[in-house]
Design a protein around this motif. Sequence first.
Motif, PDB file in Angstrom:
ATOM      1  N   LYS A  73       0.841  -1.194   0.000  1.00 22.91           N
ATOM      2  CA  LYS A  73       0.000   0.000   0.000  1.00 22.91           C
ATOM      3  C   LYS A  73       0.877   1.244   0.000  1.00 22.91           C
ATOM      4  CE  LYS A  73      -4.107  -1.765   2.434  1.00 22.91           C
ATOM      5  NZ  LYS A  73      -4.940  -1.603   3.660  1.00 22.91           N
ATOM      6  N   LYS A  75       0.847   5.604   0.064  1.00 27.57           N
ATOM      7  CA  LYS A  75       0.082   6.815   0.323  1.00 27.57           C
ATOM      8  C   LYS A  75       0.085   7.693  -0.927  1.00 27.57           C
ATOM      9  CE  LYS A  75       1.181   6.886   5.275  1.00 27.57           C
ATOM     10  NZ  LYS A  75       1.856   7.637   6.371  1.00 27.57           N
ATOM     11  N   LYS A  76      -0.972   8.488  -1.088  1.00 31.06           N
ATOM     12  CA  LYS A  76      -1.038   9.427  -2.206  1.00 31.06           C
ATOM     13  C   LYS A  76       0.162  10.366  -2.159  1.00 31.06           C
ATOM     14  CE  LYS A  76      -3.899  13.072  -4.280  1.00 31.06           C
ATOM     15  NZ  LYS A  76      -3.833  12.558  -5.662  1.00 31.06           N
ATOM     16  N   LYS A  95      -5.355  -1.058  -6.822  1.00 31.12           N
ATOM     17  CA  LYS A  95      -6.070   0.205  -6.601  1.00 31.12           C
ATOM     18  C   LYS A  95      -5.150   1.373  -6.941  1.00 31.12           C
ATOM     19  CE  LYS A  95      -8.899  -1.329  -2.653  1.00 31.12           C
ATOM     20  NZ  LYS A  95      -9.199  -1.075  -1.208  1.00 31.12           N
ATOM     21  N   GLY A  96      -5.740   2.482  -7.401  1.00 28.41           N
ATOM     22  CA  GLY A  96      -5.012   3.723  -7.558  1.00 28.41           C
ATOM     23  C   GLY A  96      -4.214   3.835  -8.835  1.00 28.41           C
ATOM     24  N   ASP A 129      -0.202   7.971  -7.056  1.00 34.37           N
ATOM     25  CA  ASP A 129      -0.944   9.223  -7.217  1.00 34.37           C
ATOM     26  C   ASP A 129      -2.445   9.077  -6.976  1.00 34.37           C
ATOM     27  OD1 ASP A 129      -0.647  12.021  -7.831  1.00 34.37           O
ATOM     28  OD2 ASP A 129      -1.736  11.650  -9.693  1.00 34.37           O
ATOM     29  N   GLY A 130      -2.923   7.918  -6.583  1.00 31.93           N
ATOM     30  CA  GLY A 130      -4.343   7.750  -6.303  1.00 31.93           C
ATOM     31  C   GLY A 130      -4.655   8.070  -4.850  1.00 31.93           C
ATOM     32  N   GLU A 131      -5.932   8.233  -4.542  1.00 31.31           N
ATOM     33  CA  GLU A 131      -6.323   8.431  -3.144  1.00 31.31           C
ATOM     34  C   GLU A 131      -5.989   7.191  -2.327  1.00 31.31           C
ATOM     35  OE1 GLU A 131      -7.302  11.190  -1.745  1.00 31.31           O
ATOM     36  OE2 GLU A 131      -7.144  12.206  -3.679  1.00 31.31           O
ATOM     37  N   GLU A 132      -6.233   6.008  -2.904  1.00 29.94           N
ATOM     38  CA  GLU A 132      -5.822   4.730  -2.324  1.00 29.94           C
ATOM     39  C   GLU A 132      -4.991   4.012  -3.383  1.00 29.94           C
ATOM     40  OE1 GLU A 132      -8.685   2.415   0.266  1.00 29.94           O
ATOM     41  OE2 GLU A 132     -10.080   3.558  -0.964  1.00 29.94           O
ATOM     42  N   ASN A 133      -3.838   3.483  -2.982  1.00 25.09           N
ATOM     43  CA  ASN A 133      -2.948   2.823  -3.931  1.00 25.09           C
ATOM     44  C   ASN A 133      -2.503   1.482  -3.351  1.00 25.09           C
ATOM     45  OD1 ASN A 133      -2.373   5.273  -5.864  1.00 25.09           O
ATOM     46  ND2 ASN A 133      -2.085   6.053  -3.786  1.00 25.09           N
TER      47      ASN A 133
END
Length: 277
Positions: A73, A75-76, A95-96, A129-133
């Motif tokens: 995971k 962080k943005k 995700k992301g 660069d996503g809100e959740e990655n």
Amino acid sequence: MKKTILLVFAIAITAYSNAQTPTTDDTKSVNEVVTADNVEWGWLNPLRGDKSPAAGKLWGDRTKNEPAGFLVKFKKGFSSPPHIHNITYRGVVIKGLLHNDDENAEKQWLPAGSYWQQPAGEAHITAADGEENMAFLDIQEGPYLVKPTSAAFDNGERPVNVDKTNLVWLNANDIQWVSEKSNVQTAFLWGSHEKNQLRAALVKLPAGFNGSIKNLSPNFRAVIISGEVTHQFSNEDSKNELQPGSYFGAQNGATSKISTKKETVIYIRSNGVFEVK
């Protein structure tokens, strides 16, 4: 003199061969399930603490010399310093948006469902660069280490970045081990279909799929990339709802009963053949 030259040549060939990523996995997988909400999380680089991405174990131990699969995971806004890894890894975005390339390269943001390969010894950065990655990483050997770019080397492999829109999907009637009636599609990612060689593919199950995946090899690992799966090994076993980031392994000869409510993509890594019906 000739013997000396031949000896040096043999050593060089051996060193090059040892740098290559293993193409087999002697580990015998077992029937097991890790749901997304039961993943054990820690830090990918414990020395950096919360400045490091989080890492969640699916199978194996990435800190030892063995194959392993784990979630990461980010962080943005995360961006790593330039670095290398001592071993090659493959990744799929869950995700992301993720970027993995040379530090001077233009950002190529890979969305969920995309695939990349990072060779051992190749200098690069990783950014999110996503809100959740979140991504799934697959290694064939370990330990998974981060080293400075001063230790860079060329192991003969090359980096790969494949946006999900560039994946090539084969229909069931193009593949021998997928039932034509299932409407299942497959996108091959890496490896060889020679006997006992490791390979990995994305398998896309349609909404409303109600069938099975039978493992016919010593080693079988599956990770849910998107969608949702109801999974059961046999009529006696309990059912598990598997969200993205969930994992199931299967022993040789085991059949997993699978059903979906919506289109679902699964990453399947095996040391041989499996059947989807």
